[in-house]
Structure formats: structure tokens, C-alpha cells
Design an enzyme around this catalytic site. Structure first.
Site, PDB file in Angstrom:
ATOM      1  CG  ASP A 109     -14.312   3.059  10.736  1.00 38.28           C
ATOM      2  OD1 ASP A 109     -14.501   4.165  10.196  1.00 38.28           O
ATOM      3  OD2 ASP A 109     -14.471   1.979  10.144  1.00 38.28           O
ATOM      4  CE1 TYR A 152       6.756   7.009  12.807  1.00 40.72           C
ATOM      5  CE2 TYR A 152       8.591   5.688  13.644  1.00 40.72           C
ATOM      6  CZ  TYR A 152       7.302   5.775  13.136  1.00 40.72           C
ATOM      7  OH  TYR A 152       6.568   4.632  12.941  1.00 40.72           O
ATOM      8  CB  VAL A 155      -4.224   3.812   4.964  1.00 43.46           C
ATOM      9  CG1 VAL A 155      -4.698   2.788   3.948  1.00 43.46           C
ATOM     10  CG2 VAL A 155      -4.252   5.200   4.331  1.00 43.46           C
ATOM     11  CB  THR A 156      -3.220   0.954   9.735  1.00 46.81           C
ATOM     12  OG1 THR A 156      -1.959   1.327   9.176  1.00 46.81           O
ATOM     13  CG2 THR A 156      -3.076  -0.401  10.414  1.00 46.81           C
ATOM     14  CG  HIS A 189     -13.014   0.553   5.430  1.00 45.72           C
ATOM     15  ND1 HIS A 189     -13.519   0.431   4.156  1.00 45.72           N
ATOM     16  CD2 HIS A 189     -11.758   0.032   5.388  1.00 45.72           C
ATOM     17  CE1 HIS A 189     -12.603  -0.119   3.373  1.00 45.72           C
ATOM     18  NE2 HIS A 189     -11.534  -0.381   4.104  1.00 45.72           N
ATOM     19  NE  ARG A 244     -11.722  -3.269   5.471  1.00 48.21           N
ATOM     20  CZ  ARG A 244     -12.878  -3.481   4.863  1.00 48.21           C
ATOM     21  NH1 ARG A 244     -13.942  -3.813   5.571  1.00 48.21           N
ATOM     22  NH2 ARG A 244     -12.980  -3.365   3.541  1.00 48.21           N
ATOM     23  CB  THR A 260      -8.995   6.397   3.261  1.00 48.49           C
ATOM     24  OG1 THR A 260      -8.572   5.166   3.890  1.00 48.49           O
ATOM     25  CG2 THR A 260      -7.776   7.172   2.807  1.00 48.49           C
ATOM     26  CB  VAL A 268      -0.960  -0.006   1.208  1.00 50.31           C
ATOM     27  CG1 VAL A 268      -1.716   1.311   1.303  1.00 50.31           C
ATOM     28  CG2 VAL A 268      -1.946  -1.160   1.086  1.00 50.31           C
TER      29      VAL A 268
END
Length: 347
Positions: free
Chosen positions: A129, A69, A124-125, A181, A94, A149, A16
Site C-alpha cells: 500500500d 528495463y 507486489v513488493t 495488506h 510488512r 494486488t 515470487v
């Protein structure tokens, strides 16, 4: 330190992360992209491969490098992709990733917040939510600057599926997939339209022999990620373009309306949860959450999603990222089995 416009840090250089790097380059969206990855050599390979594309005529100049970082200190946008994803043959929920990815994202957030809470942080991981809410609560990241996202990719999949049935361009569909999601995602059908023609009149307008099956379509939307995983091994292209749409809205302050997983502050009567809602997005992050005129079915979908996500959040210690193991037994807890899940869901 002031953010450098166009500086994007991508955490994670796997399928990704590398797809997002290439998509950002292809759309000329960044001045500088920094990869941060546990396996530095892998990140170096990804950066070197992508860097060669800058010699082609279509590519604008962009500095690509591997960093750490500390590079978050002056980043305008940070995209987190770190953590394992669902693999072929695994259960397609998920939430099965939650326990592992809570620890992954805790490590990531420790690194980011050491240097900034000013960057726009896009998660995105998965499960996006729950992890987005956890990051906001544990690390006190500004609510308008941290989001995921969410169902933006689900919405794109829905637009393509509906457009295919009607024989039109997917970009002409108006309407969102909202909520989780995952299994409690829902479509507020009374807000779906094509050129102002409401969903319930589309079958007549396009001379369809049979009405569009709403339940079958939302099941297909939810299952499409796992379908790709089983066939390809992973998902990457769709989520990369979804992230680019978000990045573009921030960089150009476009005030785009997108379904993103955010922490509401009373909208729809919701608080203390993260889920996808229609948001106005600009350079400072989430400017407002729009309230759609949901019908009874839409209200029911929203409540089911809220109750489900709260039941999961209830078992997470926000101070440590640890989960109460009562009933977990090494996997997704039976008491949280998603009542609205209609088939498996991948990325």
C-alpha cells in the site's frame, strides 16, 4: 511505442517472480514474458527451466527470455516483485521492509519510467500500500494504471477459511477483505454472503453448533502469510494466482471486481493514500472504485486503516524515498505500531 498485447515483464526472478512466471504459463495468459533481474544468471536459469514446460501438450506457445528495463517500452503489463520479503524468524510486520524496499522500488521505477508510463503496473513488493502510493506520487504514474494486488490474497484466504467452516466451495463466498495488506485490514461483514444469504444468518443456514468467530477469523487471515513463511520459508503460490487473476482481467478486459490497493479520488471520503477497495478492472486499468454500503463497524475499520497508513506516509519524503528517522531506531517506528494489528502478517 504501442504496447504489444500479451507482453508481460516481470521485475524480479526470486520465489515470487518465478512462481508468477509458471502460473502465467500454466494459465496460458501471455504471448511473451520477459524477466528483469539484478542477478541475470538466476533469471536465465528460471527462464530456461520454465521454457522446458512449453514442450508439454497443455502449454500454448509463449516466448520466455531475460531482458532489461528497455523491454518495458512496449509491455502491456509489468509486475514488480523486486525486494526482500519477510524471512522465517523475523518480526511479522510488512512495514519492517519499508525502508529497504523504498530504495529498491525507487530503482525499479527509475528503470520503468525511463521507457513507459503506459503499461499496467502491478506492484507486489511489500508493504504494497505504501509503496504503491509512493510510486504514484514520486513518478506521476497514471492513477488508474498503477495498483497492487493488495488484499486480493487476503480475500482468497478468507474465502477458504469461511468455506471450510461451512463445508462449501470457497469460490461460492462473496465478500472482501479491505484496507491495508497488513494489520489494519478489515472485513465489512455486513456485505459478506453466500448465495445472497447474509453472514449473520449463515450459522443457522448451515446448522453450525457455534457462531462463526469474526475476530478469530480476521486474525487467522492476517497471520496466515507468516504461518506459511515459518513452515515453508516463503510464500509464492497464492500471490502468483492472485496476480494471474489481475492479469487475466486486464488481458481479457473482463471488468472483474477485485479488492486492489489503489489511490482513491474521494471514494469513501479518501484521498492521498493507497489501500484495497473493490475495483472494476479492465484492459485500461482501474475503471471505477465501487462504494460498498458499510455499516458502523466497516466505517470504523476504514477510518482506522486510513489514519494508520497516513501516519506512515507522513514520514516519507516523496521526492527521495527517504524516511524521517525520528523514532525509527533501525526498524519499524514505535509511533506507527499498528493498533489494529492482531498477530503477525506475512506476504
Amino acid at each position: 511505442m504501442a504496447a504489444q498485447r500479451g507482453k508481460i515483464v516481470i521485475i524480479g526472478a526470486g520465489h515470487v517472480g518465478s512462481a508468477m512466471l509458471n502460473a502465467l504459463l500454466g494459465m496460458n495468459l501471455a504471448r511473451e514474458i520477459v524477466l528483469v533481474n539484478l542477478d541475470r544468471e538466476q533469471a536465465l536459469g528460471v527462464a530456461l527451466d520454465a521454457g522446458h514446460t512449453l514442450a508439454f501438450a497443455y502449454a500454448a506457445g509463449c516466448a520466455i527470455r531475460v531482458g532489461d528495463y528497455e523491454d518495458c517500452r512496449d509491455a502491456q503489463i509489468i509486475i514488480n516483485t523486486a525486494g526482500p520479503s519477510i524471512q522465517p524468524g523475523e518480526p511479522g510486520d510488512r512495514m519492517a521492509l519499508l525502508e529497504t524496499n523504498l530504495q529498491v522500488i525507487s530503482s525499479v521505477m527509475d528503470g520503468i519510467t525511463r521507457y513507459t508510463r503506459d503499461a499496467i503496473l502491478i506492484n507486489v513488493t511489500n508493504p504494497v500500500d505504501v509503496l504503491t502510493y509512493f510510486c504514484r506520487e514520486r513518478y506521476d504514474y497514471p492513477r488508474e494504471r498503477i495498483f497492487s494486488t493488495g488484499t486480493l490474497l487476503d480475500t482468497a484466504r478468507f474465502h477458504k477459511m469461511l468455506a471450510d467452516q461451512l463445508g462449501i466451495d470457497a469460490k461460492c463466498v462473496t465478500g472482501f477483505v479491505l484496507g491495508e495488506h497488513g494489520g489494519t485490514a478489515f472485513i465489512p461483514w455486513n456485505t459478506v454472503n453466500i448465495a445472497g444469504i447474509p453472514f449473520d444468518r449463515l450459522a443457522d443456514q448451515f446448522d453450525l453448533k457455534t457462531p462463526i468467530d469474526k475476530e478469530q477469523m480476521i486474525r487467522a487471515v492476517k497471520a496466515s502469510g507468516l504461518d506459511i513463511i515459518e513452515l515453508k520459508g516463503y510464500t509464492s503460490s497464492g500471490i502468483a494466482l492472485a496476480a494471474c487473476q489481475v492479469v487475466s482481467a486486464v488481458l481479457f478486459d473482463s471488468h472483474a471486481v477485485l479488492p486492489l490497493s489503489v489511490i482513491p479520488d474521494g471514494e469513501y471520503g479518501l484521498r492521498n493514500v493507497a489501500m484495497s477497495l473493490p475495483c472494476v478492472l479492465g484492459e485500461n486499468g482501474i475503471e471505477r472504485i465501487l462504494t460498498l454500503p458499510l455499516d458502523e463497524d466497516g466505517e470504523r475499520g476504514m477510518r482506522a486503516c486510513d489514519e494508520y497508513l497516513r501516519s506512515v506516509l507522513h514520514d516519507i519524503d516523496m521526492r527521495t524515498g527517504r524516511i524521517s528517522h525520528e523514532g525509527w531506531l533501525g526498524g519499524f517506528p514505535p509511533q506507527h505500531t499498528n493498533p489494529a494489528a492482531a498477530g503477525p502478517q506475512g506476504s
